[in-house]
Design a protein around this motif. Structure first.
Motif, PDB file in Angstrom:
ATOM      1  N   THR A 473       0.820  -1.210   0.000  1.00  0.00           N
ATOM      2  CA  THR A 473       0.000   0.000   0.000  1.00  0.00           C
ATOM      3  C   THR A 473       0.851   1.256   0.000  1.00  0.00           C
ATOM      4  N   THR A 474       1.968   1.211   0.709  1.00  0.00           N
ATOM      5  CA  THR A 474       2.836   2.389   0.796  1.00  0.00           C
ATOM      6  C   THR A 474       3.814   2.477  -0.368  1.00  0.00           C
ATOM      7  N   GLY A 475       3.771   1.521  -1.302  1.00  0.00           N
ATOM      8  CA  GLY A 475       4.579   1.615  -2.512  1.00  0.00           C
ATOM      9  C   GLY A 475       6.037   1.259  -2.358  1.00  0.00           C
ATOM     10  N   VAL A 476       6.382   0.446  -1.373  1.00  0.00           N
ATOM     11  CA  VAL A 476       7.784   0.094  -1.144  1.00  0.00           C
ATOM     12  C   VAL A 476       8.395  -0.680  -2.315  1.00  0.00           C
ATOM     13  N   PRO A 477       7.690  -1.652  -2.937  1.00  0.00           N
ATOM     14  CA  PRO A 477       8.320  -2.370  -4.049  1.00  0.00           C
ATOM     15  C   PRO A 477       8.797  -1.450  -5.169  1.00  0.00           C
ATOM     16  N   SER A 478       7.985  -0.470  -5.546  1.00  0.00           N
ATOM     17  CA  SER A 478       8.407   0.443  -6.611  1.00  0.00           C
ATOM     18  C   SER A 478       9.590   1.286  -6.176  1.00  0.00           C
ATOM     19  N   ARG A 479       9.657   1.622  -4.904  1.00  0.00           N
ATOM     20  CA  ARG A 479      10.789   2.406  -4.404  1.00  0.00           C
ATOM     21  C   ARG A 479      12.072   1.576  -4.396  1.00  0.00           C
ATOM     22  N   ILE A 480      11.953   0.290  -4.057  1.00  0.00           N
ATOM     23  CA  ILE A 480      13.128  -0.586  -4.123  1.00  0.00           C
ATOM     24  C   ILE A 480      13.605  -0.719  -5.564  1.00  0.00           C
ATOM     25  N   ALA A 481      12.668  -0.799  -6.512  1.00  0.00           N
ATOM     26  CA  ALA A 481      13.043  -0.869  -7.924  1.00  0.00           C
ATOM     27  C   ALA A 481      13.828   0.374  -8.336  1.00  0.00           C
ATOM     28  N   ILE A 482      13.356   1.534  -7.905  1.00  0.00           N
ATOM     29  CA  ILE A 482      14.060   2.779  -8.234  1.00  0.00           C
ATOM     30  C   ILE A 482      15.448   2.786  -7.607  1.00  0.00           C
ATOM     31  N   MET A 483      15.540   2.330  -6.359  1.00  0.00           N
ATOM     32  CA  MET A 483      16.825   2.305  -5.666  1.00  0.00           C
ATOM     33  C   MET A 483      17.811   1.386  -6.384  1.00  0.00           C
ATOM     34  N   LEU A 484      17.351   0.182  -6.773  1.00  0.00           N
ATOM     35  CA  LEU A 484      18.241  -0.756  -7.460  1.00  0.00           C
ATOM     36  C   LEU A 484      18.683  -0.204  -8.819  1.00  0.00           C
ATOM     37  N   THR A 526      11.069  -6.152  -9.273  1.00  0.00           N
ATOM     38  CA  THR A 526      12.035  -5.286  -9.953  1.00  0.00           C
ATOM     39  C   THR A 526      12.677  -6.001 -11.132  1.00  0.00           C
ATOM     40  N   PHE A 527      13.112  -7.217 -10.919  1.00  0.00           N
ATOM     41  CA  PHE A 527      13.793  -7.961 -11.981  1.00  0.00           C
ATOM     42  C   PHE A 527      12.810  -8.428 -13.058  1.00  0.00           C
ATOM     43  N   ILE A 528      11.577  -8.679 -12.670  1.00  0.00           N
ATOM     44  CA  ILE A 528      10.572  -9.107 -13.649  1.00  0.00           C
ATOM     45  C   ILE A 528      10.134  -7.927 -14.518  1.00  0.00           C
ATOM     46  N   ASN A 529       9.826  -6.805 -13.883  1.00  0.00           N
ATOM     47  CA  ASN A 529       9.241  -5.671 -14.604  1.00  0.00           C
ATOM     48  C   ASN A 529      10.281  -4.755 -15.243  1.00  0.00           C
ATOM     49  N   VAL A 530      11.428  -4.591 -14.590  1.00  0.00           N
ATOM     50  CA  VAL A 530      12.431  -3.652 -15.079  1.00  0.00           C
ATOM     51  C   VAL A 530      13.448  -4.335 -15.989  1.00  0.00           C
ATOM     52  N   PHE A 531      13.909  -5.530 -15.584  1.00  0.00           N
ATOM     53  CA  PHE A 531      14.965  -6.208 -16.343  1.00  0.00           C
ATOM     54  C   PHE A 531      14.447  -7.370 -17.193  1.00  0.00           C
ATOM     55  N   ALA A 532      13.132  -7.582 -17.200  1.00  0.00           N
ATOM     56  CA  ALA A 532      12.496  -8.617 -18.033  1.00  0.00           C
ATOM     57  C   ALA A 532      13.039 -10.017 -17.753  1.00  0.00           C
ATOM     58  N   VAL A 533      13.371 -10.294 -16.497  1.00  0.00           N
ATOM     59  CA  VAL A 533      13.798 -11.639 -16.097  1.00  0.00           C
ATOM     60  C   VAL A 533      12.560 -12.525 -15.987  1.00  0.00           C
ATOM     61  N   PRO A 534      12.583 -13.767 -16.475  1.00  0.00           N
ATOM     62  CA  PRO A 534      11.425 -14.664 -16.329  1.00  0.00           C
ATOM     63  C   PRO A 534      11.006 -14.807 -14.868  1.00  0.00           C
ATOM     64  N   GLU A 535       9.710 -14.958 -14.661  1.00  0.00           N
ATOM     65  CA  GLU A 535       9.174 -14.952 -13.297  1.00  0.00           C
ATOM     66  C   GLU A 535       9.799 -16.023 -12.412  1.00  0.00           C
ATOM     67  N   LEU A 536       9.841 -17.256 -12.908  1.00  0.00           N
ATOM     68  CA  LEU A 536      10.395 -18.334 -12.090  1.00  0.00           C
ATOM     69  C   LEU A 536      11.854 -18.065 -11.730  1.00  0.00           C
ATOM     70  N   ALA A 537      12.620 -17.587 -12.683  1.00  0.00           N
ATOM     71  CA  ALA A 537      14.033 -17.297 -12.417  1.00  0.00           C
ATOM     72  C   ALA A 537      14.176 -16.221 -11.360  1.00  0.00           C
ATOM     73  N   ALA A 538      13.373 -15.167 -11.456  1.00  0.00           N
ATOM     74  CA  ALA A 538      13.449 -14.081 -10.474  1.00  0.00           C
ATOM     75  C   ALA A 538      13.052 -14.566  -9.085  1.00  0.00           C
ATOM     76  N   HIS A 539      12.011 -15.376  -9.008  1.00  0.00           N
ATOM     77  CA  HIS A 539      11.550 -15.845  -7.700  1.00  0.00           C
ATOM     78  C   HIS A 539      12.525 -16.839  -7.085  1.00  0.00           C
ATOM     79  N   PHE A 540      13.107 -17.716  -7.894  1.00  0.00           N
ATOM     80  CA  PHE A 540      14.102 -18.628  -7.350  1.00  0.00           C
ATOM     81  C   PHE A 540      15.360 -17.870  -6.940  1.00  0.00           C
ATOM     82  N   MET A 541      15.695 -16.822  -7.661  1.00  0.00           N
ATOM     83  CA  MET A 541      16.867 -16.024  -7.283  1.00  0.00           C
ATOM     84  C   MET A 541      16.686 -15.406  -5.902  1.00  0.00           C
TER      85      MET A 541
END
Length: 689
Positions: A473-484, A526-541
């Motif tokens: 709700t507070t938008g932390v995931p998008s902020r982490i994406a910006i930080m990375l 971040t890796f799924i939406n910004v770097f286009a990493v496949p979902e399973l790969a990003a989640h296992f990472m």
């Protein structure tokens, strides 16, 4: 009050609470199995009853310890917590239509006050289960959600109203009663009941027997026993700290008796307990959550996790071999030191049927028939209970028939010590009946064991569900994406390294499934939406990276527990663990550049990549753990060179260069072995002359 007066009261109270825990566990599992079979009420309504029942059961279990310690203030707080959860569960369940349907988005004032009481209970039980770190996480997230307008910089936000926060956490049946609690009730709980039955029927004993027997065939047998037992059991219990404490109490003294130092034994156990968290089919309960989050069949997550787990465990086994052989040479285990008798052929058939058939039911219903996780678990539990009771009884009948002796047996004096009631002594003197009663008691014990495993996991996932909802709700995931993005400059490798660092920090002190939930929510997108990493790969990472917290100093919870058992220096034990577990720090990066490693389809391309990554992993292990007999000025460059060669083979996306790197390692390995063999022959010839 005198001791003579207090002690009987405490004994009676403890006995009553102990029986209450057993009865409560049976009632809870009756609810779980009933809903799994009928699903007569909605999942959210069922989750209300489930969470209330689990928390009350946990309170009863903790109250027993409070009575034993004579801490009645603590007992009062626990009973108050139970009363709040009972009242909340009854209120929501009986007025479900009005509370959840008609008043969605608003609530009466007294419902908000009830919500604050439930929040207080969750915070208290979270602290009681997992300590200050998790209390700070949950409480800190709530404060951050309300007072985010005072936070400067990138992570500042406008803040939310306390009533709105309470709607999210309680009155809208999101938050504490949200998707994770519902998933726990529907999917995870039946599997943990299966785990409890496995332990109660002696699967742990069987695993240790198999490990000790298999240890005869390798030089590093004692240490490998720790790896095998800890990895298998760690996959089930979902906590590397708990696993290190449980299996480490057996494996660490065993390794030290064989000659390993305390720091090495602790490092091996800490690594094995941590590695076990990634093993399918349970993956510390994270497999179920991952399937739910990604919206894919559970069996696909299991398939995707097979090759990474094989690479990791294979690498750890090689590292443990080099580490232990280098320290004490060849090891042997005397079976009779650990078990009074060996298994007969009949015993092997019975145990194979007892544990193998239910597991086959699970695999067939999930993999072949593609049934739901809940239905497959239900049939597996039924098979486990039936075979868990009947196979020993059938063995008793066979033993009596084959021996031709009386079916009656001599009872010991256990009935006089309270373990068997005197009126049952005559009945239990019959071997078959005694076997039946024993296995029924084991079944009840399995139900209780499953509930005690489940309760802390249910508490932590309920709390994490609230944390995740607030952070979203507070938008932390998008902020982490910006930080990375800012830190990495858009370079994928640098972003992965920073992302792994975030995952390790978030995984500190957490059980595996809770750590995965948080990092999959905050970092993976971040890796799924910004770097286009496949979902399973990003989640296992992010999953593997979060698990690394178990062996990463300065916290390294698994090593803390193991070094405490071994009486070893924590930092030295961490050093051993880090050198053994090094592939765990590189493998997550491999998922990003080689997503086929975590594919739901295992084909030729996947196997080729897996073989190359495995060779790279062994190269890293060889570099850090092989006992090169060289002076430091030669050994260090060789180790560093091999380390970077192995990391290159594990990560680099070009297959031809990977193959060239792997071939270079093979040449070095064969050349070194040949040179050492020649030196040994020359040395023997010199001695002979």
């Amino acid at each position: 009050m005198s001791t003579e007066t207090v002690s009987p009261f405490r004994r009676t109270s403890t006995a009553v609470l102990d029986r209450s825990v057993t009865i409560g566990a049976l009632v809870l599992w009756a609810l779980v199995l009933w809903w799994s079979w009928t699903q007569e009420i909605s999942r959210s309504q069922y989750a209300v009853l489930f969470l209330g029942g689990v928390l009350v059961l946990y309170v009863l279990s903790e109250a027993k310890e409070s009575v034993e310690d004579g801490d009645y203030a603590d007992l009062l707080i626990l009973f108050a917590s139970a009363a709040v959860m009972i009242a909340a569960s009854i209120y929501i369940y009986t007025d479900y239509q009005g509370f959840y349907i008609n008043r969605q988005g608003w609530a009466y004032d007294y419902e908000y006050r009830l919500g604050w009481l439930v929040v207080s209970v969750i915070l208290y039980l979270t602290w009681r289960s997992y300590g200050n770190i998790f209390l700070l996480l949950v409480g800190g997230t709530m404060l951050y959600a309300v007072y985010g307008n005072y936070v400067p910089g990138l992570f500042g936000h406008g803040g939310i109203d306390t009533d709105f926060m309470m709607q999210m956490l309680f009155t809208d049946l999101a938050g504490f009663y949200g998707s994770l609690t519902q998933l726990t009730a529907a999917w995870i709980a039946p599997f943990l009941l299966y785990a409890g039955l496995l332990f109660a029927f002696g699967a742990f004993d069987l695993i240790l027997r198999i490990a000790i027997v298999s240890a005869k065939y390798v030089e590093s047998g004692v240490a490998q026993t720790a790896v095998i037992a800890s990895a298998i059991i760690g996959s089930i219990n979902g906590s590397y700290a708990a696993n290190a404490g449980m299996t480490g109490s057996f494996t660490i003294p065993t390794m030290m008796d064989a000659g390993l130092s305390g720091r090495t034994a602790a490092g091996i156990e800490g690594t094995a307990s941590t590695s076990g968290q990634v093993l399918p089919p349970v993956m510390g309960a994270s497999a179920f959550v991952m399937a739910s989050v990604l919206g894919i069949p559970y069996i696909d997550v299991v398939i995707a996790g097979l090759i990474p787990a094989a690479i990791l465990v294979g690498s750890v086994l090689v590292a443990v071999h080099y580490t232990s052989v280098n320290e004490i040479g060849e090891q042997s285990m005397d079976f009779e030191e650990y078990f009074d008798d060996r298994m007969t052929r009949v015993d092997k058939v019975v145990q194979g049927t007892r544990f193998g058939v239910p597991f086959a039911v699970l695999l067939i219903t999930l993999g072949y028939f593609q049934w739901t996780v809940m239905t497959s678990a239900l049939y597996t539990i039924v098979a486990m209970v039936i075979l868990g009771i009947t196979t020993p009884v059938a063995q008793s009948i066979y033993s009596v028939t084959a021996s031709g002796k009386s079916a009656r047996v001599e009872l010991d004096d256990s009935w006089s010590t309270g373990r068997v009631r005197p009126q049952l002594a005559g009945v239990r003197s019959h071997r078959v009946v005694d076997s039946f009663i024993t296995e029924v008691a084991n079944t009840v014990g399995g139900f209780r064991r499953g509930a005690t495993i489940l309760a802390p996991i249910a508490i932590i996932l309920a709390a994490v569900n609230g944390v995740v909802d607030l952070l979203m709700t507070t938008g932390v995931p998008s902020r982490i994406a910006i930080m990375l993005m800012e830190l990495s400059g858009g370079i994928l490798l640098i972003a992965v390294l920073f992302g792994m660092g975030v995952c390790i920090v978030m995984g500190v002190g957490m059980p595996t499934v809770a750590a995965y939930v948080i990092v999959s929510t905050l970092v993976a997108p971040t890796f799924i939406n910004v770097f286009a990493v496949p979902e399973l790969a990003a989640h296992f990472m992010v999953f593997y990276a979060a698990v690394m917290a178990g062996v990463t100093p300065p916290v390294a919870i698994a090593v803390v527990v193991a070094s405490g058992i071994a009486g070893a220096n924590f930092w030295r034990a961490c050093g051993v663990a880090m050198t053994i577990a090094t592939p765990l720090f590189i493998l997550p990066i491999s998922f990003i550049y080689h997503p086929e490693l975590v594919s739901t389809v295992i084909d030729t391309n996947t196997l080729i990549t897996a073989t190359l990554v495995m060779l790279g992993s062994i190269t890293v292990i060889y570099a850090l753990n092989y006992p090169f007999r060289l002076k430091r000025r030669f050994a260090y460059p060789l180790r560093f060179g091999l380390f970077f060669l192995g990391a290159f083979v594990m990560i680099y996306p070009d297959r031809m260069l990977q193959m060239a790197g792997a071939a270079a390692f093979v040449l070095i390995f064969v050349g070194w072995r040949t040179m050492m063999a020649d030196r040994k022959v020359a040395s023997q010839s010199t001695v002979g002359d």
